[in-house]
Design a protein around this motif. Sequence first.
Motif, PDB file in Angstrom:
ATOM      1  N   ARG A 272       0.816  -1.216   0.000  1.00 24.65           N
ATOM      2  CA  ARG A 272       0.000   0.000   0.000  1.00 24.65           C
ATOM      3  C   ARG A 272       0.852   1.269   0.000  1.00 24.65           C
ATOM      4  NH1 ARG A 272      -5.482  -1.357   2.444  1.00 24.65           N
ATOM      5  NH2 ARG A 272      -5.554  -3.608   2.325  1.00 24.65           N
ATOM      6  N   GLY A 273       2.166   1.126  -0.118  1.00 24.72           N
ATOM      7  CA  GLY A 273       3.022   2.288  -0.293  1.00 24.72           C
ATOM      8  C   GLY A 273       3.848   2.717   0.903  1.00 24.72           C
ATOM      9  N   THR A 274       3.757   2.009   2.025  1.00 23.71           N
ATOM     10  CA  THR A 274       4.552   2.378   3.192  1.00 23.71           C
ATOM     11  C   THR A 274       6.018   2.065   2.913  1.00 23.71           C
ATOM     12  OG1 THR A 274       2.670   1.872   4.629  1.00 23.71           O
ATOM     13  CG2 THR A 274       4.827   2.060   5.683  1.00 23.71           C
ATOM     14  N   GLN A 275       6.872   3.053   3.157  1.00 19.13           N
ATOM     15  CA  GLN A 275       8.312   2.909   2.900  1.00 19.13           C
ATOM     16  C   GLN A 275       9.103   2.574   4.154  1.00 19.13           C
ATOM     17  OE1 GLN A 275       9.789   3.394  -0.274  1.00 19.13           O
ATOM     18  NE2 GLN A 275       7.662   3.314  -0.936  1.00 19.13           N
ATOM     19  N   ASP A 276       8.616   2.992   5.318  1.00 12.51           N
ATOM     20  CA  ASP A 276       9.347   2.829   6.577  1.00 12.51           C
ATOM     21  C   ASP A 276       8.706   1.716   7.403  1.00 12.51           C
ATOM     22  OD1 ASP A 276      10.771   3.071   8.909  1.00 12.51           O
ATOM     23  OD2 ASP A 276      10.220   5.154   9.298  1.00 12.51           O
ATOM     24  N   ILE A 277       9.183   0.488   7.188  1.00 16.86           N
ATOM     25  CA  ILE A 277       8.629  -0.684   7.873  1.00 16.86           C
ATOM     26  C   ILE A 277       9.766  -1.446   8.539  1.00 16.86           C
ATOM     27  CG2 ILE A 277       7.347  -2.857   7.620  1.00 16.86           C
ATOM     28  CD1 ILE A 277       6.272  -1.683   4.933  1.00 16.86           C
ATOM     29  N   THR A 278       9.577  -1.755   9.824  1.00 16.95           N
ATOM     30  CA  THR A 278      10.532  -2.582  10.550  1.00 16.95           C
ATOM     31  C   THR A 278       9.783  -3.786  11.099  1.00 16.95           C
ATOM     32  OG1 THR A 278      11.813  -0.630  11.183  1.00 16.95           O
ATOM     33  CG2 THR A 278      12.204  -2.651  12.443  1.00 16.95           C
ATOM     34  N   ALA A 279      10.280  -4.978  10.788  1.00 13.78           N
ATOM     35  CA  ALA A 279       9.683  -6.225  11.261  1.00 13.78           C
ATOM     36  C   ALA A 279      10.627  -6.854  12.285  1.00 13.78           C
ATOM     37  CB  ALA A 279       9.454  -7.175  10.095  1.00 13.78           C
ATOM     38  N   VAL A 280      10.081  -7.199  13.447  1.00 14.30           N
ATOM     39  CA  VAL A 280      10.883  -7.768  14.534  1.00 14.30           C
ATOM     40  C   VAL A 280      10.331  -9.146  14.901  1.00 14.30           C
ATOM     41  CG1 VAL A 280      11.689  -7.453  16.906  1.00 14.30           C
ATOM     42  CG2 VAL A 280      11.319  -5.446  15.438  1.00 14.30           C
ATOM     43  N   ASP A 281      11.226 -10.133  14.924  1.00 10.22           N
ATOM     44  CA  ASP A 281      10.834 -11.472  15.343  1.00 10.22           C
ATOM     45  C   ASP A 281      12.074 -12.164  15.914  1.00 10.22           C
ATOM     46  OD1 ASP A 281       8.178 -13.342  14.591  1.00 10.22           O
ATOM     47  OD2 ASP A 281       9.984 -14.478  15.097  1.00 10.22           O
ATOM     48  N   ALA A 282      11.868 -13.049  16.863  1.00  8.38           N
ATOM     49  CA  ALA A 282      12.985 -13.740  17.501  1.00  8.38           C
ATOM     50  C   ALA A 282      13.429 -14.977  16.725  1.00  8.38           C
ATOM     51  CB  ALA A 282      12.609 -14.146  18.926  1.00  8.38           C
ATOM     52  N   HIS A 283      12.610 -15.455  15.813  1.00  8.87           N
ATOM     53  CA  HIS A 283      12.895 -16.703  15.103  1.00  8.87           C
ATOM     54  C   HIS A 283      13.679 -16.432  13.826  1.00  8.87           C
ATOM     55  CE1 HIS A 283      12.078 -20.444  12.882  1.00  8.87           C
ATOM     56  NE2 HIS A 283      11.929 -20.987  14.091  1.00  8.87           N
ATOM     57  N   TYR A 284      14.844 -17.039  13.730  1.00 11.56           N
ATOM     58  CA  TYR A 284      15.708 -16.836  12.558  1.00 11.56           C
ATOM     59  C   TYR A 284      14.990 -17.194  11.250  1.00 11.56           C
ATOM     60  CZ  TYR A 284      19.286 -17.555   9.064  1.00 11.56           C
ATOM     61  OH  TYR A 284      20.004 -17.514   7.897  1.00 11.56           O
ATOM     62  N   GLY A 285      14.250 -18.294  11.238  1.00  6.09           N
ATOM     63  CA  GLY A 285      13.542 -18.718  10.026  1.00  6.09           C
ATOM     64  C   GLY A 285      12.524 -17.691   9.562  1.00  6.09           C
TER      65      GLY A 285
END
Length: 185
Positions: free
Chosen positions: A64-77
């Motif tokens: 939808r056009g968002t440029q500033d996204i940070t995804a955080v997860d503890a699982h390497y996979g």
Amino acid sequence: MRIISGQYKARRITAPKKLPVRPTTDMAKESLFNILNNHFYFDQISVLDLFSGTGNISYEFASRGTQDITAVDAHYGCIKFINETAESFEMDIATIKSDVFKFLEKSQQKHDVIFADPPYEFSTEEFAKIPQLIFKNDLLETDGLLIVEHSKHTDLSHLEHYSHSKSYGGNMFSFFSVATQSETD
């Protein structure tokens, strides 16, 4: 799962079965983004996707056009899968492999939308820690929203900064804002 709208509308994403995830259903995701569409210009916001799993929510924002996204997860996979998928779609999604609670304790960047999809088995205390850390560390913009996905059997309405909840089948989204009363309906 599929991307509901935007540049990558109708693209299907198939996550490896070995990932410890429960992606947000397409119906619930579509309803959530209909709400968000009335509050934000997607190309002008910063998004933090906590317990990001497959990256389902991040892809929807990017489409939808968002440029500033940070995804955080503890699982390497999960992080590896998000990186590979984002690269194949040419999406700019920053990933951080970290325990979410440790990340929230150290983070200093504010976001317009913070989405958290922790394991449904979390205790009420674990769910409560998410908004506590976000508001204590001032990670949400003044007009921003924290959305916590959880099962309909979990009640977060007693928590500070709680605004309201929306239910979609067995899924619920609880909304939190800087002001305790929000106009997110």
